[in-house]
Write a protein that holds these residues in place. Sequence first.
Motif, PDB file in Angstrom:
ATOM      1  N   ARG A 110       3.091  -0.101   2.736  1.00  0.00           N
ATOM      2  CA  ARG A 110       3.479  -0.590   3.972  1.00  0.00           C
ATOM      3  C   ARG A 110       3.173  -2.021   4.075  1.00  0.00           C
ATOM      4  NH1 ARG A 110       6.737   0.678   6.371  1.00  0.00           N
ATOM      5  NH2 ARG A 110       7.373   1.467   4.330  1.00  0.00           N
ATOM      6  N   TYR A 170      -4.381  -3.449   5.716  1.00  0.00           N
ATOM      7  CA  TYR A 170      -4.221  -3.392   7.250  1.00  0.00           C
ATOM      8  C   TYR A 170      -4.677  -4.511   7.775  1.00  0.00           C
ATOM      9  CZ  TYR A 170      -2.021   1.336   7.184  1.00  0.00           C
ATOM     10  OH  TYR A 170      -1.148   2.096   7.181  1.00  0.00           O
ATOM     11  N   CYS A 175       3.312   2.481  10.477  1.00  0.00           N
ATOM     12  CA  CYS A 175       2.050   2.684   9.803  1.00  0.00           C
ATOM     13  C   CYS A 175       1.230   3.843  10.434  1.00  0.00           C
ATOM     14  CB  CYS A 175       0.987   1.324   9.939  1.00  0.00           C
ATOM     15  SG  CYS A 175       1.833  -0.020   9.161  1.00  0.00           S
ATOM     16  N   HIS A 222       0.425   6.820   8.210  1.00  0.00           N
ATOM     17  CA  HIS A 222      -0.425   6.744   7.385  1.00  0.00           C
ATOM     18  C   HIS A 222      -1.960   6.469   7.656  1.00  0.00           C
ATOM     19  CE1 HIS A 222      -2.508   3.914   3.940  1.00  0.00           C
ATOM     20  NE2 HIS A 222      -1.881   5.004   3.556  1.00  0.00           N
TER      21      HIS A 222
END
Length: 327
Positions: free
Chosen positions: A124, A220, A243, A246
């Motif tokens: 990601r 993140y 996202c 996840h």
Amino acid sequence: MAIFNNTTSSSSTFLLTAFPGLERAHVWISIPVCCLYTIALLGNSMIFLVIITKRRLHKPMYYFLSMLAAVDLCLTITTLPTVLGVLWFHAREISFKACFIQMFFVHAFSLLESSVLVTMAFDRFMAICNPLNYAATLTDRMILVIGLVICIRPVVFLLPVVVAINTASFHGGHELSHPFCYHPEVIKYTYSKPWISSFWGLFLQLYLNGTDILFILFSYVLILRTVLSIVARKKQQKALSTCVCHICAVTVFYVPMISLSLAHRLFQSTPRVLCSTLANIYLLLPPVLNPIIYSLKTKTIRQAMFQLLQSKGSWGPNVRGLRGRWD
């Protein structure tokens, strides 16, 4: 049923427990437990099969998802025999050797899942923060290397624990709080100093899982910084929406795992029924919810699953039609 039976306990066995104090309700409890195991097995098998068979899903994001589904399948199969053995047949007794084998695979697959979640966070990060180099970085060869590293990692770190357990001797006949073997509890019944192995297990959990959590959080933070720099509101929402699955998978996996570890290592007076419930949530919740989350939130996966089911459904009438022609 070779690895466990329901005879009286001996000095070379442990006694498994599903839900302490609820033994008379085991038959009824087994109904939702069996439903959860069925969902986990079918859901993860379906996702793994869809990604393998559908060529358009041969992309890094879906390769990592297939790894997650495979690990969830293996984790489910590892605990299935003992859980159903206790609930259906009251087969509580398990030998030391079988217990240690199951314990190794439970912790190995847990570490594997943690590693896969880290690689998915990296996927990601590359897709959102560095999209131009995404395809050049995550090639098929690189994904293969990542997969090999993920598989080797738990073996290397769990090997000292396996060696220590094989050289230790244990008190037999003790009741465990779970329907499977879990290291923080099993190690309490060793004749040698249990704190040494317990400390090593805690160190591994803090070092490996702690490192994984920090890497995911750091990924993140960078993702969020990149998303906030995007001017268009819709593009921000689209980037963050990729996202969501996840983040849900990370939450579903780490929260029960940390809760169970704290209940065993820090809170010695934790009720056994609470430990048992946390253990079942820890091992059943991720395999059950992950395929549901990804099939509901990922349109490509959902469409591929529907196409696979439709092709299977149309296969029966075609076969019957062919038979009719030959007749």
